[in-house]
Design a protein around this motif. Structure first.
Motif, short mmCIF file in Angstrom:
data_model
loop_
_atom_site.label_atom_id
_atom_site.label_comp_id
_atom_site.label_asym_id
_atom_site.label_seq_id
_atom_site.Cartn_x
_atom_site.Cartn_y
_atom_site.Cartn_z
N PRO A 1 -35.04 37.64 -36.93
CA PRO A 1 -33.82 37.46 -36.15
C PRO A 1 -33.73 36.12 -35.43
N ASP A 2 -32.50 35.69 -35.21
CA ASP A 2 -32.22 34.58 -34.30
C ASP A 2 -31.88 35.10 -32.90
N LEU A 3 -31.33 36.31 -32.86
CA LEU A 3 -30.96 36.96 -31.60
C LEU A 3 -31.19 38.46 -31.76
N VAL A 4 -31.83 39.07 -30.75
CA VAL A 4 -31.97 40.53 -30.72
C VAL A 4 -31.24 41.05 -29.48
N VAL A 5 -30.42 42.07 -29.70
CA VAL A 5 -29.69 42.74 -28.62
C VAL A 5 -30.33 44.11 -28.42
N TYR A 6 -30.88 44.35 -27.22
CA TYR A 6 -31.67 45.55 -26.95
C TYR A 6 -30.87 46.52 -26.09
N ASP A 7 -30.62 47.71 -26.60
CA ASP A 7 -30.01 48.78 -25.80
C ASP A 7 -31.04 49.89 -25.64
N HIS A 8 -31.56 50.04 -24.44
CA HIS A 8 -32.57 51.06 -24.11
C HIS A 8 -33.68 51.06 -25.15
N ALA A 9 -34.36 49.92 -25.25
CA ALA A 9 -35.38 49.72 -26.28
C ALA A 9 -36.65 49.15 -25.66
N PRO A 10 -37.37 49.94 -24.85
CA PRO A 10 -38.51 49.40 -24.09
C PRO A 10 -39.66 48.91 -24.95
N SER A 11 -40.04 49.66 -26.00
CA SER A 11 -41.17 49.20 -26.82
C SER A 11 -40.76 48.03 -27.72
N LEU B 1 -23.25 48.76 -28.42
CA LEU B 1 -23.64 47.76 -29.41
C LEU B 1 -22.48 47.35 -30.32
N LYS B 2 -21.49 48.21 -30.44
CA LYS B 2 -20.38 47.92 -31.36
C LYS B 2 -19.68 46.61 -31.01
N ILE C 1 -28.43 38.43 -36.51
CA ILE C 1 -28.32 39.18 -35.26
C ILE C 1 -28.86 40.59 -35.50
N VAL C 2 -29.80 41.02 -34.67
CA VAL C 2 -30.38 42.35 -34.79
C VAL C 2 -30.08 43.13 -33.51
N CYS C 3 -29.41 44.27 -33.65
CA CYS C 3 -29.10 45.14 -32.52
C CYS C 3 -29.97 46.39 -32.61
N TRP D 1 -37.15 34.20 -30.69
CA TRP D 1 -35.73 34.50 -30.81
C TRP D 1 -35.10 34.75 -29.44
N LYS D 2 -33.77 34.60 -29.39
CA LYS D 2 -33.03 34.87 -28.16
C LYS D 2 -32.97 36.37 -27.93
N LYS D 3 -32.89 36.75 -26.64
CA LYS D 3 -32.97 38.17 -26.28
C LYS D 3 -31.89 38.51 -25.26
N TRP D 4 -31.12 39.54 -25.58
CA TRP D 4 -30.14 40.08 -24.64
C TRP D 4 -30.47 41.54 -24.37
N ALA D 5 -30.61 41.90 -23.10
CA ALA D 5 -30.72 43.31 -22.71
C ALA D 5 -29.33 43.79 -22.32
N VAL D 6 -28.88 44.90 -22.91
CA VAL D 6 -27.54 45.42 -22.61
C VAL D 6 -27.64 46.89 -22.23
#
Length: 414
Positions: free
Chosen positions: A119-129, A33-34, A17-19, A139-144
């Motif tokens: 990664p198998d999953l990336v969690v993006y917090d304000h990460a446009p690029s 992200l915590k 998991i990559v945040c 990989w799976k993608k979550w925008a938070v």
């Protein structure tokens, strides 16, 4: 010391998991992200955090078994003559990347990070690029993030801010911005042999989930019927507020008649004048991280300053009014329980939050440099009776963000 959260020793089929957090500059991004990191560790996964700012990581992740990386980002010169931003794409042009060369460099840096982390999953917090670097990846993608950071894709213009007047000039400005950003992104996609975008909406529509760390009524861009609202976490604790007027010579009845006002702001030009005016009619507790020693000295005996964050649950139950800059977490929680607020926005995101509170009939919006704040204070008091007739607010009852995040992991079989 914080409890160590790490991968269980018996876990053999963990996921990676990559945040990531690329833009923005406050602790709220790490706090968002915590919850995803804690849940991933409990489930036995390997977690990497790629953060824009590293100096606050130990505040929230001390002794946690995560891999830490520095996020790539650019610092662009601020154009003071631009005026209020009209959309998410314009915000990215001014704060994220301004041309294809800049975006190409950012994407290459993200490529290197993702290649190493696999990664198998990336969690993006304000990460446009980082999202652009992820186009075409499996990989799976979550925008938070809050509503401000996950742009609306169901409006005539992608990510347009709701207070932008509808006129010919703004329509042309929005079209020009969208065309410029789309051209920059497509230029980079072409170098990567990826299909061209027809719309900026794909930026976030590529994500498997859009997870909003807010409630519908506190969504900066207005309630939407897609994505999942997780709510605002209310579990973080602080010091207990002490509502005791520091003024000498007041008896208990005098103090009981005074409304209780919690002030949580960053320092601004008129802050001392505001606090002086408030002290004439209210019992005031102030938490201001960058308050000057001179201001504290000048107001000693008039208001109470707290040197540490206060317990928000207790404040929501005991305060009669909040005064903030419109920071999302505090304003959203106060709005959720119907607590009146005076909001003094210092930037665009805060103004949009202030508008949501005002639209709900629970807020007044004022400028940060008034000469006389007495009129604004009277308007605030009109929103609700004083404390002796105000019904006590019960503890917040909202869907648990942690439970919702656990369900999202379960849906992915993680």
């Amino acid at each position: 010391m914080d409890t160590l959260i790490k991968r269980p020793e018996h876990s053999t089929e963990y996921k990676r998991i990559v945040c990531v957090w690329e833009m923005g500059g406050n602790l709220g991004h790490l706090a968002n992200l915590k919850f995803f990191i804690d849940e991933a560790l409990v489930r036995g996964h390997r977690v990497s955090l790629v953060a824009r700012q590293l100096q606050h990581v130990s505040t929230l992740f001390r002794d946690q078994d995560i891999d830490l990386w520095q996020a790539p980002f650019l610092t662009l010169p601020f154009d003071e003559g631009l005026g209020p931003l009209v959309s998410y794409p314009e915000m990215i042009l001014t704060q994220g990347f301004a041309n294809s060369d800049q975006l190409h460099a950012l994407v290459k840096a993200w490529d290197n990070i993702f290649s190493r982390l696999n990664p198998d999953l990336v969690v993006y917090d304000h990460a446009p690029s980082a999202l652009i670097a992820s186009v075409g990846q499996k990989w799976k993608k979550w925008a938070v993030g809050s509503g401000f950071l996950i742009p609306r894709t169901d409006l005539p213009f992608f990510g347009v801010f709701p207070d932008v007047p509808k006129n010919t000039q703004n329509t042309q400005r929005l079209k020009t911005i969208d065309k410029q950003v789309l051209s920059i992104i497509n230029s980079v996609l072409e170098t990567r042999s990826l299909p061209q975008w027809q719309s900026l909406s794909y930026w976030f529509q590529q994500c498997d989930s859009q997870l909003l760390t807010t409630w519908p009524e506190a969504d900066h861009l207005g309630a939407r019927d897609y994505g999942r609202y997780l709510g605002v976490d209310v579990s973080m604790r602080g010091a207990q507020p002490h509502w005791e007027s520091p003024l000498k010579g007041q008896d208990e009845k005098q103090r009981a008649r005074k409304p209780k006002v919690f002030v949580y702001v960053n320092r601004f030009e008129g802050l001392q004048r505001l606090l002086e005016a408030l002290s004439q009619s209210a019992d005031v507790i102030v938490y201001c991280k960058n308050v000057s020693p001179n201001m504290m000295k000048n107001l000693r005996g008039a208001v109470a300053f707290s040197e540490q964050p206060l317990d928000m649950t207790l404040l929501l139950k005991s305060a009669d009014y909040f005064i903030t800059n419109g920071n999302h977490g505090t304003s959203a929680q106060a709005l959720r329980v119907g607590l009146p607020q005076m909001i003094i926005p210092l930037q665009r995101e805060q103004m949009l939050m202030a508008m949501r509170v005002k639209q709900a009939g629970k807020g007044v919006i004022i400028r940060p440099n008034l000469e006389d704040y007495s009129g604004a204070i009277r308007k605030l008091y009109l929103l609700q009776p004083a404390s002796n007739s105000k019904p006590r607010v019960e503890p917040l009852e909202s869907p648990s963000a942690r439970m919702a995040i656990a369900q999202e992991y379960q849906l992915l079989g993680m």
